[in-house]
Each structure stands twice: as C-alpha cells, then as structure tokens.
Design a protein around this motif. Structure first.
Motif, short mmCIF file in Angstrom:
data_model
loop_
_atom_site.label_atom_id
_atom_site.label_comp_id
_atom_site.label_asym_id
_atom_site.label_seq_id
_atom_site.Cartn_x
_atom_site.Cartn_y
_atom_site.Cartn_z
N MET A 1 33.88 91.06 -19.80
CA MET A 1 32.53 90.55 -20.11
C MET A 1 32.63 89.42 -21.12
SD MET A 1 29.22 92.60 -21.66
CE MET A 1 29.12 93.74 -20.29
N LYS A 2 32.01 88.28 -20.79
CA LYS A 2 32.03 87.13 -21.68
C LYS A 2 31.14 87.38 -22.90
CE LYS A 2 34.71 84.48 -19.23
NZ LYS A 2 36.05 84.08 -19.72
N LYS A 3 31.61 86.90 -24.04
CA LYS A 3 30.91 87.12 -25.31
C LYS A 3 30.22 85.82 -25.75
CE LYS A 3 33.41 89.33 -28.24
NZ LYS A 3 34.44 89.57 -29.30
N ILE A 4 28.92 85.89 -26.00
CA ILE A 4 28.14 84.72 -26.40
C ILE A 4 27.53 84.96 -27.78
CG2 ILE A 4 26.14 83.26 -25.88
CD1 ILE A 4 26.63 83.81 -22.93
N LEU A 5 27.71 84.01 -28.68
CA LEU A 5 27.10 84.07 -30.00
C LEU A 5 25.82 83.24 -29.99
CD1 LEU A 5 26.96 84.68 -33.02
CD2 LEU A 5 28.56 82.77 -33.41
N LEU A 6 24.71 83.86 -30.34
CA LEU A 6 23.40 83.21 -30.37
C LEU A 6 22.95 83.08 -31.82
CD1 LEU A 6 20.83 82.12 -28.99
CD2 LEU A 6 20.06 84.50 -28.74
N ILE A 7 22.82 81.86 -32.30
CA ILE A 7 22.40 81.60 -33.69
C ILE A 7 21.01 80.97 -33.65
CG2 ILE A 7 23.04 80.54 -35.89
CD1 ILE A 7 25.90 80.21 -34.78
N GLU A 8 20.01 81.71 -34.09
CA GLU A 8 18.60 81.27 -33.99
C GLU A 8 17.79 81.99 -35.07
OE1 GLU A 8 15.39 79.85 -33.64
OE2 GLU A 8 16.34 79.18 -31.77
N ASP A 9 17.05 81.22 -35.89
CA ASP A 9 16.29 81.84 -36.98
C ASP A 9 14.95 82.41 -36.53
OD1 ASP A 9 15.43 79.17 -36.59
OD2 ASP A 9 14.40 79.20 -38.51
N ASN A 10 14.44 81.95 -35.38
CA ASN A 10 13.18 82.47 -34.86
C ASN A 10 13.46 83.78 -34.12
OD1 ASN A 10 11.01 82.91 -32.82
ND2 ASN A 10 10.14 81.06 -33.72
N GLN A 11 12.96 84.89 -34.68
CA GLN A 11 13.29 86.20 -34.14
C GLN A 11 12.84 86.37 -32.69
OE1 GLN A 11 11.97 89.49 -36.53
NE2 GLN A 11 12.64 91.04 -35.05
N GLU A 12 11.63 85.89 -32.36
CA GLU A 12 11.10 86.06 -31.01
C GLU A 12 11.96 85.30 -29.99
OE1 GLU A 12 6.97 85.33 -28.43
OE2 GLU A 12 7.04 84.87 -30.59
N ILE A 13 12.28 84.05 -30.30
CA ILE A 13 13.12 83.25 -29.40
C ILE A 13 14.50 83.87 -29.27
CG2 ILE A 13 14.26 81.00 -29.07
CD1 ILE A 13 11.84 79.71 -30.41
N ARG A 14 15.05 84.33 -30.40
CA ARG A 14 16.39 84.93 -30.39
C ARG A 14 16.42 86.19 -29.51
NH1 ARG A 14 16.82 85.78 -35.41
NH2 ARG A 14 16.70 88.06 -35.51
N GLU A 15 15.43 87.05 -29.67
CA GLU A 15 15.39 88.29 -28.90
C GLU A 15 15.18 88.03 -27.41
OE1 GLU A 15 12.42 90.65 -30.77
OE2 GLU A 15 13.72 91.30 -32.42
N ILE A 49 29.00 79.45 -27.85
CA ILE A 49 28.04 79.52 -28.96
C ILE A 49 26.78 78.75 -28.57
CG2 ILE A 49 27.57 78.89 -31.36
CD1 ILE A 49 30.60 79.15 -31.87
N ILE A 50 25.63 79.40 -28.71
CA ILE A 50 24.33 78.74 -28.54
C ILE A 50 23.67 78.74 -29.91
CG2 ILE A 50 22.08 78.81 -27.41
CD1 ILE A 50 23.37 80.37 -25.12
N CYS A 51 23.32 77.56 -30.39
CA CYS A 51 22.89 77.44 -31.78
C CYS A 51 21.67 76.54 -31.93
CB CYS A 51 24.05 76.89 -32.62
SG CYS A 51 23.70 76.74 -34.38
N ASP A 52 20.65 77.03 -32.66
CA ASP A 52 19.49 76.22 -32.98
C ASP A 52 19.90 75.12 -33.96
OD1 ASP A 52 16.84 75.42 -33.05
OD2 ASP A 52 16.32 76.79 -34.69
N ILE A 53 19.19 74.00 -33.95
CA ILE A 53 19.49 72.92 -34.88
C ILE A 53 18.78 73.11 -36.21
CG2 ILE A 53 19.18 70.46 -35.37
CD1 ILE A 53 19.89 69.81 -32.54
N MET A 54 17.45 73.26 -36.18
CA MET A 54 16.66 73.34 -37.40
C MET A 54 16.62 74.78 -37.92
SD MET A 54 16.03 70.21 -37.76
CE MET A 54 14.97 70.31 -39.18
N MET A 55 17.45 75.05 -38.96
CA MET A 55 17.50 76.38 -39.56
C MET A 55 17.65 76.24 -41.07
SD MET A 55 20.06 78.56 -37.05
CE MET A 55 21.42 77.41 -37.27
N PRO A 56 17.15 77.23 -41.84
CA PRO A 56 17.35 77.20 -43.29
C PRO A 56 18.80 77.53 -43.63
CG PRO A 56 16.28 79.24 -42.62
CD PRO A 56 16.36 78.37 -41.39
N ILE A 76 35.71 76.33 -29.05
CA ILE A 76 34.68 77.16 -28.40
C ILE A 76 33.55 76.27 -27.90
CG2 ILE A 76 32.99 79.02 -28.73
CD1 ILE A 76 34.80 80.12 -30.95
N PRO A 77 33.15 76.37 -26.63
CA PRO A 77 32.03 75.55 -26.13
C PRO A 77 30.78 75.78 -26.99
CG PRO A 77 33.15 76.65 -24.32
CD PRO A 77 33.74 77.22 -25.58
#
Length: 353
Positions: A1-15, A49-56, A76-77
């Motif tokens: 199973m491929k492992k993806i890291l999701l970095i996102e400060d908006n909880q709703e979008i992240r979930e 890795i999927i990562c949001d740009i605008m984060m604190p 890592i892509p």
C-alpha cells in the motif's frame, strides 16, 4: 500500500482529502502544519507528499525547501495544494522543485489522477538502470515523458566507435558532450610539464566519463583515450543540463546514475597518493583486475602495458617493473608478456605499507 503524507491546516479539507485517498486504498498520514509535516516526512518516508501552500508556522514553500536538503526526502514526489492560481506562485513552486499542483476546489477524480500519475512516474524512475546504451536510451525516453522535458531533449544522441589510442577529449578543451562507455576500455590521465602521464581512472562498460567538468562548466582537467576499440554513446551538453536541472525526479535518478563510481574513484586516488610504491602497485593491480575481470571462475588476469600501470601507480616504469619482479619472486603474481596473473590476491590486499 502506497503511503501519502497530507499536510493541510484546514481540518475540513484535510479530512475530506484523506477520506478520498483512503477509499482509493492509499495509506494516509496527516499533518496540520508544515513543521509537523517535515517531521513526519523524515520519519515515515512517504511515497508522495501533498502539501498546502498557505499555512502558519511553516508554509508549503518552506516545507519543500527543507525536505530538499535531506537525501532521504529530496526525491519524494511533491504536489502543492493551493487556492491560489497566479502564475507567480506556480513558477515559484516549480523553481523550488514541486512536481505538480492541485488548485482548490478540486474533485476526487482530479486528486486521484494527479496522485496516480506522479506515483507511476516515480516508480519508473526508481527502476534499476541497465548500464548499456539501451538502458540509457530507455531512461532518456522515460524522462521525455515529462511534459516539461519532452521539447527540451534533442534526438542528437549518437553511438561512435573510438579506435585504440584515439582521444575522446583532451585536457584544456571545453566539454560539449557527456560520454557513456557502452563497450571497451577508456583511460583518463593528466600530464605534467615534462609530459609524464598519470592515469586518474580506468573506465569499463557502463561508465560515464567527463561529467564533473560539464557540471562545473570548466575546461577538462584530464584527457580521455581509448585503450582498445571502444563503443561510446555521446549525449549533447544541452541534454545533460536538461536531465539535471529541469525536473527533480529525473535529476535525482540521473545524479545517482552518474555518481555510481565516484566514491570508489576518490578512495582509490587517496590510497595511491599516500601509500608506498609496493602498496600502490598492489592496489593498482587489484583495481585493474576488478575493473576488467570478465570471468570470476578463472584466475585473475590483468592485461595492461607497463607504461599504463606505471601511470596508475604514479612511479617510473623501471620502478614498477622491479616491483613486479619482486612480486613474481614472492609468488604473488605470474607474468607472460603484457599479461599479469594474480596468484595471491589476499596477500596483495594485505600488503604492508
């Protein structure tokens, strides 16, 4: 199973994004900010890795910049997730080494298409490189599958036969090509003011030649000559730079391919610089044997002129001949013409300095 890291400060979008990926049978790691995302990436080594740009605390650009400094995470892509669509933001991300963008709002098909495509391309580039012309050509064709590289890589690559004693390039000239040895034997050497030659390296099938000077855009610090008729794949300088600088995934594998024998070469040069003549002759014999041994089931036989062996050792031909005679008397080697048979490799390896 491929492992993806999701970095996102908006909880709703992240979930929501994590749910889509989980339903598609991906293992999802979640980080609510860039700092935790960097820590997770270094610890878990995800496949993407999927990562949001605008984060604190640490924005997406900072995350990508930090991860690019570590060898275990640099390749890592990396996909940016952003509500921004201005060209300046895309350009900044691509210059930092991002592989793709997803602009909010996006649907599940867009998300999964980007993830699948990036994982597939990364798997291709992770595949083992076959060290021959066909393998190199396959790698370049795979690189051309990237849209940003397709129009930049030319079709001017060619295979050329260099005859024995013919030069590939000469010290002081400026490099215009990368050379890949498909079949044959090549030596690189330097000459001092008296014209005395010192061999810096011996190359075998599957080796790249002359890329360090290309990287530094400086004149060749050594010359390269064929020791026998040799088949060489010539890659134009512009294609070399494209493979190295235009795409992070391609560059990562290309650097790994290029540097395959660099550490061994540096270690060998250090040994030859500081060891005694006897030790250097022993090291040189073992080095030539390792480079050009064709059948491991037979006695180790080295075919090299005394002049070339002396050039590797960094001593006069007469000194090398005397040392070889001593080795023969000690039953470490046997000689017949230019051929040297190693009788006791273990004693040569343990030669006292």
């Amino acid at each position: 199973m491929k492992k993806i890291l999701l970095i996102e400060d908006n909880q709703e979008i992240r979930e929501n994004t994590a749910e889509i990926l989980s339903l598609a049978n991906y293992q999802v790691l979640e980080a609510p900010n860039g700092k935790l995302g960097v820590d997770l990436a270094k610890k878990e080594h995800p496949d993407l890795i999927i990562c949001d740009i605008m984060m604190p605390q640490l924005d997406g650009y900072g995350v990508l910049h930090m991860l690019s400094k570590f060898p275990e995470t640099a390749s890592i892509p990396f996909v940016f997730l952003t509500a921004k669509s201005e060209k300046e933001d895309f350009r900044k991300g691509m210059n930092l080494g991002a592989d793709d963008y997803l602009t909010k709002p996006f649907d599940d098909v867009e998300l999964l298409d980007v993830v699948e495509m990036r994982l597939k391309k990364n798997e291709i580039l992770k595949a083992e490189f076959q060290r021959n012309v066909q393998g190199l050509d396959n790698f370049i064709q795979e690189a051309k599958g990237y849209e940003e590289l397709n129009k930049l890589i030319s079709e001017n690559r060619r295979v050329t036969v260099f005859r024995k004693k013919q030069h590939l390039f000469s010290e002081g000239n400026y490099p215009s090509n990368l050379y890949f040895l498909n079949k044959g034997k090549i030596k690189t050497y330097k000459s001092n003011e008296e014209g005395r030659e010192y061999i810096t390296c011996l190359y075998k099938d599957g080796d790249f030649i002359g890329y360090l000077d290309l990287l530094e855009e400086k004149a060749y610090r050594e010359s390269a000559m064929a020791l026998e008729d040799s088949e060489v794949y010539i890659i134009p300088r512009e294609d070399f730079y494209t493979l190295l600088y235009q795409n992070r995934d391609v560059a990562g594998k290309f650097i790994k391919i290029l540097s395959d024998n660099l550490a061994d070469r540096e270690e060998r040069l250090l040994k030859l610089a500081y060891n005694s003549v006897r030790k250097r002759v022993a090291e040189a014999l073992l080095f030539v044997e390792r480079q050009y041994k064709e059948d491991p089931n037979y006695k180790s036989e080295v075919s090299i002129t005394r002049e070339d062996l002396a050039s590797i050792v960094g001593a006069s031909k007469e000194t090398v001949i005397r040392t070889l005679a001593d080795f023969k008397d000690e039953h470490l080697i046997d000689t017949r013409g230019s051929k040297i048979t190693i009788l006791n490799a273990q004693k040569l390896e343990r030669m006292r300095n």
